[in-house]
Design a protein around this motif. Structure first.
Motif, mmCIF file in Angstrom:
data_model
loop_
_atom_site.group_PDB
_atom_site.id
_atom_site.type_symbol
_atom_site.label_atom_id
_atom_site.label_comp_id
_atom_site.label_asym_id
_atom_site.label_seq_id
_atom_site.Cartn_x
_atom_site.Cartn_y
_atom_site.Cartn_z
ATOM 1 N N TYR A 1 0.889 -1.074 -0.121
ATOM 2 C CA TYR A 1 -0.049 0.117 0.123
ATOM 3 C C TYR A 1 0.899 1.160 -0.218
ATOM 4 C CZ TYR A 1 -3.264 3.677 1.904
ATOM 5 O OH TYR A 1 -4.018 4.714 2.038
ATOM 6 N N LEU A 2 0.638 2.096 -1.167
ATOM 7 C CA LEU A 2 1.517 3.242 -1.164
ATOM 8 C C LEU A 2 0.554 4.509 -0.985
ATOM 9 C CD1 LEU A 2 4.292 4.402 -1.936
ATOM 10 C CD2 LEU A 2 3.547 4.606 -4.244
ATOM 11 N N LEU A 3 1.044 5.020 -0.145
ATOM 12 C CA LEU A 3 0.167 6.344 0.455
ATOM 13 C C LEU A 3 1.171 7.620 0.190
ATOM 14 C CD1 LEU A 3 -2.095 7.952 1.758
ATOM 15 C CD2 LEU A 3 -0.676 7.460 4.030
ATOM 16 N N VAL A 4 0.520 8.516 -0.680
ATOM 17 C CA VAL A 4 1.055 9.891 -1.004
ATOM 18 C C VAL A 4 0.219 10.785 -0.125
ATOM 19 C CG1 VAL A 4 1.657 11.625 -2.763
ATOM 20 C CG2 VAL A 4 1.804 9.051 -3.152
ATOM 21 N N ASP A 5 0.867 11.186 1.001
ATOM 22 C CA ASP A 5 0.366 12.171 2.033
ATOM 23 C C ASP A 5 0.756 13.744 1.461
ATOM 24 O OD1 ASP A 5 -0.675 13.689 4.188
ATOM 25 O OD2 ASP A 5 -0.446 11.984 5.495
ATOM 26 N N ARG A 6 -0.234 14.251 0.718
ATOM 27 C CA ARG A 6 0.084 15.967 0.240
ATOM 28 C C ARG A 6 0.280 16.667 1.322
ATOM 29 N NH1 ARG A 6 -3.789 17.350 -4.304
ATOM 30 N NH2 ARG A 6 -5.160 16.744 -2.597
ATOM 31 N N GLU A 7 -0.677 16.487 2.611
ATOM 32 C CA GLU A 7 -0.818 17.392 3.556
ATOM 33 C C GLU A 7 0.757 17.412 4.424
ATOM 34 O OE1 GLU A 7 -3.031 16.970 7.443
ATOM 35 O OE2 GLU A 7 -4.296 18.108 5.990
ATOM 36 N N ARG A 8 1.048 16.103 4.593
ATOM 37 C CA ARG A 8 2.246 15.914 5.393
ATOM 38 C C ARG A 8 3.576 15.990 4.448
ATOM 39 N NH1 ARG A 8 -0.073 11.052 9.453
ATOM 40 N NH2 ARG A 8 -1.321 12.468 10.497
ATOM 41 N N THR B 1 4.545 13.558 2.683
ATOM 42 C CA THR B 1 5.388 12.412 2.710
ATOM 43 C C THR B 1 4.934 11.159 1.643
ATOM 44 O OG1 THR B 1 3.967 11.433 4.542
ATOM 45 C CG2 THR B 1 5.730 12.677 5.222
ATOM 46 N N VAL B 2 5.807 10.203 1.698
ATOM 47 C CA VAL B 2 5.290 9.060 0.870
ATOM 48 C C VAL B 2 5.475 7.680 1.985
ATOM 49 C CG1 VAL B 2 5.512 7.682 -1.025
ATOM 50 C CG2 VAL B 2 5.910 9.934 -1.235
ATOM 51 N N THR C 1 2.684 -4.727 8.754
ATOM 52 C CA THR C 1 3.813 -4.830 9.715
ATOM 53 C C THR C 1 4.954 -4.018 9.335
ATOM 54 O OG1 THR C 1 4.696 -7.006 8.846
ATOM 55 C CG2 THR C 1 2.682 -7.177 10.494
ATOM 56 N N GLU C 2 5.200 -3.687 8.319
ATOM 57 C CA GLU C 2 6.368 -3.008 8.037
ATOM 58 C C GLU C 2 5.746 -1.689 7.338
ATOM 59 O OE1 GLU C 2 9.525 -4.686 5.583
ATOM 60 O OE2 GLU C 2 9.043 -6.549 6.818
ATOM 61 N N SER C 3 6.593 -0.534 7.327
ATOM 62 C CA SER C 3 6.519 0.575 6.639
ATOM 63 C C SER C 3 7.719 1.251 6.431
ATOM 64 C CB SER C 3 5.441 1.691 7.436
ATOM 65 O OG SER C 3 5.979 2.003 8.531
ATOM 66 N N HIS C 4 7.732 1.976 5.225
ATOM 67 C CA HIS C 4 8.850 2.683 5.006
ATOM 68 C C HIS C 4 8.528 4.068 4.809
ATOM 69 C CE1 HIS C 4 11.229 -1.101 4.918
ATOM 70 N NE2 HIS C 4 9.818 -1.627 4.303
ATOM 71 N N ALA C 5 8.941 5.199 5.020
ATOM 72 C CA ALA C 5 8.389 6.449 4.775
ATOM 73 C C ALA C 5 9.524 7.362 4.540
ATOM 74 C CB ALA C 5 7.416 6.967 6.085
ATOM 75 N N GLY C 6 9.039 8.526 3.793
ATOM 76 C CA GLY C 6 10.115 9.432 3.590
ATOM 77 C C GLY C 6 9.322 10.662 3.232
ATOM 78 N N VAL C 7 9.996 11.881 3.242
ATOM 79 C CA VAL C 7 9.668 13.138 2.821
ATOM 80 C C VAL C 7 9.629 13.187 1.327
ATOM 81 C CG1 VAL C 7 10.122 14.233 4.710
ATOM 82 C CG2 VAL C 7 11.987 14.219 2.974
ATOM 83 N N PHE C 8 8.784 14.011 0.615
ATOM 84 C CA PHE C 8 8.830 14.131 -0.431
ATOM 85 C C PHE C 8 10.205 14.509 -1.085
ATOM 86 C CE2 PHE C 8 4.286 15.878 -1.536
ATOM 87 C CZ PHE C 8 3.780 14.570 -1.166
ATOM 88 N N GLY C 9 10.728 13.726 -2.037
ATOM 89 C CA GLY C 9 12.057 14.011 -2.678
ATOM 90 C C GLY C 9 13.067 12.762 -2.315
ATOM 91 N N LYS C 10 12.643 12.184 -1.244
ATOM 92 C CA LYS C 10 13.209 10.968 -0.627
ATOM 93 C C LYS C 10 12.810 9.692 -1.682
ATOM 94 C CE LYS C 10 14.770 8.020 3.014
ATOM 95 N NZ LYS C 10 14.466 7.457 4.237
ATOM 96 N N THR D 1 10.345 10.343 -5.751
ATOM 97 C CA THR D 1 8.981 10.858 -5.102
ATOM 98 C C THR D 1 9.145 12.778 -5.236
ATOM 99 O OG1 THR D 1 9.974 11.096 -2.857
ATOM 100 C CG2 THR D 1 8.743 9.193 -3.281
ATOM 101 N N GLU D 2 10.215 12.875 -5.733
ATOM 102 C CA GLU D 2 10.511 14.430 -6.241
ATOM 103 C C GLU D 2 9.166 15.245 -6.637
ATOM 104 O OE1 GLU D 2 12.161 17.787 -5.331
ATOM 105 O OE2 GLU D 2 13.423 15.937 -5.239
ATOM 106 N N ASP D 3 8.737 14.608 -7.742
ATOM 107 C CA ASP D 3 7.397 15.466 -8.168
ATOM 108 C C ASP D 3 6.037 14.947 -7.777
ATOM 109 O OD1 ASP D 3 9.236 16.768 -9.871
ATOM 110 O OD2 ASP D 3 8.966 15.427 -11.543
ATOM 111 N N LEU D 4 5.851 14.352 -6.511
ATOM 112 C CA LEU D 4 4.581 14.228 -6.265
ATOM 113 C C LEU D 4 3.869 15.205 -5.501
ATOM 114 C CD1 LEU D 4 5.399 10.460 -5.020
ATOM 115 C CD2 LEU D 4 4.584 11.265 -7.454
ATOM 116 N N ALA D 5 4.667 16.130 -5.179
ATOM 117 C CA ALA D 5 3.811 17.279 -4.290
ATOM 118 C C ALA D 5 2.755 18.134 -5.151
ATOM 119 C CB ALA D 5 5.025 18.416 -4.140
#
Length: 189
Positions: free
Chosen positions: A140-147, A149-150, A162-171, A185-189
């Motif tokens: 499940y890939l969540l692009v959170d525009r408010e925060r 993050t991806v 049970t696992e998640s991997h997150a980063g800010v836009f650009g990571k 994830t650079e252009d997801l904003a």
């Protein structure tokens, strides 16, 4: 005579399936709540387009994509089944899962579901995440525009991942097999 706090499961499901939403709007039934969302805006659709383009270009496995295809998923309680419409789903092309004309499909065979937050971000962050985990959708890939993050959720067990991997836009986010590439994830904003 005692009143039931919620409509019976059958009545709720029948009412949901009979809804007529305005063009472009979508209705979902998630854990006993009917949620109607307006059409997504341009930035929302742009993020989906960027993800689809990268998957189609970089994934070693040939993938099919469906946007706004309904899924019937196990419920966490007050209703027999959830009827959820993710922003996008990917499945291995050889399975030909999207040929059926039904408005809602079962999740078997799906490889990845994608959500981009919009008018109700907590719905994507919590309720839908639990629905997708209960449906045993591997990623499940969540692009959170408010925060800004991806987050990639992996390894569904019960009603969560049970696992998640997150980063800010650009990571960059590593997508595991069958995708096996690094998502920009650079252009997801």
């Amino acid at each position: 005579m005692a009143h039931e706090p919620y409509p019976s499961q059958d009545v709720l499901l029948e009412g949901f399936l009979a809804l007529r939403t305005p063009e472009g709007f979508r209705a979902e039934l998630i854990d006993g709540e009917i949620i109607v969302s307006p059409p997504p805006g341009g930035h929302h659709e742009r993020a989906i387009s960027r993800i689809v383009r990268q998957v189609m270009r970089n994934s070693p496995a040939e993938m099919d994509f469906s946007g706004n295809r309904g899924l019937v998923l196990p419920s966490g309680g007050r209703c027999p089944k959830n009827h959820v419409i993710p922003d996008g789903v990917f499945a291995p092309a050889e399975l030909d899962l999207f040929a059926d004309e039904a408005a809602y499909m079962r999740p078997g065979g799906l490889a990845l579901v994608v959500e981009v937050t919009s008018s109700r971000p907590d719905n994507d962050r919590e309720a839908k995440r639990h629905c997708y985990a209960r449906g045993a959708i591997p990623l499940y890939l969540l692009v959170d525009r408010e925060r800004e993050t991806v987050t990639l959720f992996c390894e569904p067990v019960g009603d969560d991942y049970t696992e998640s991997h997150a980063g800010v836009f650009g990571k960059a986010i590593e997508l595991p097999a069958p995708f096996s590439f690094t998502l920009d994830t650079e252009d997801l904003a």
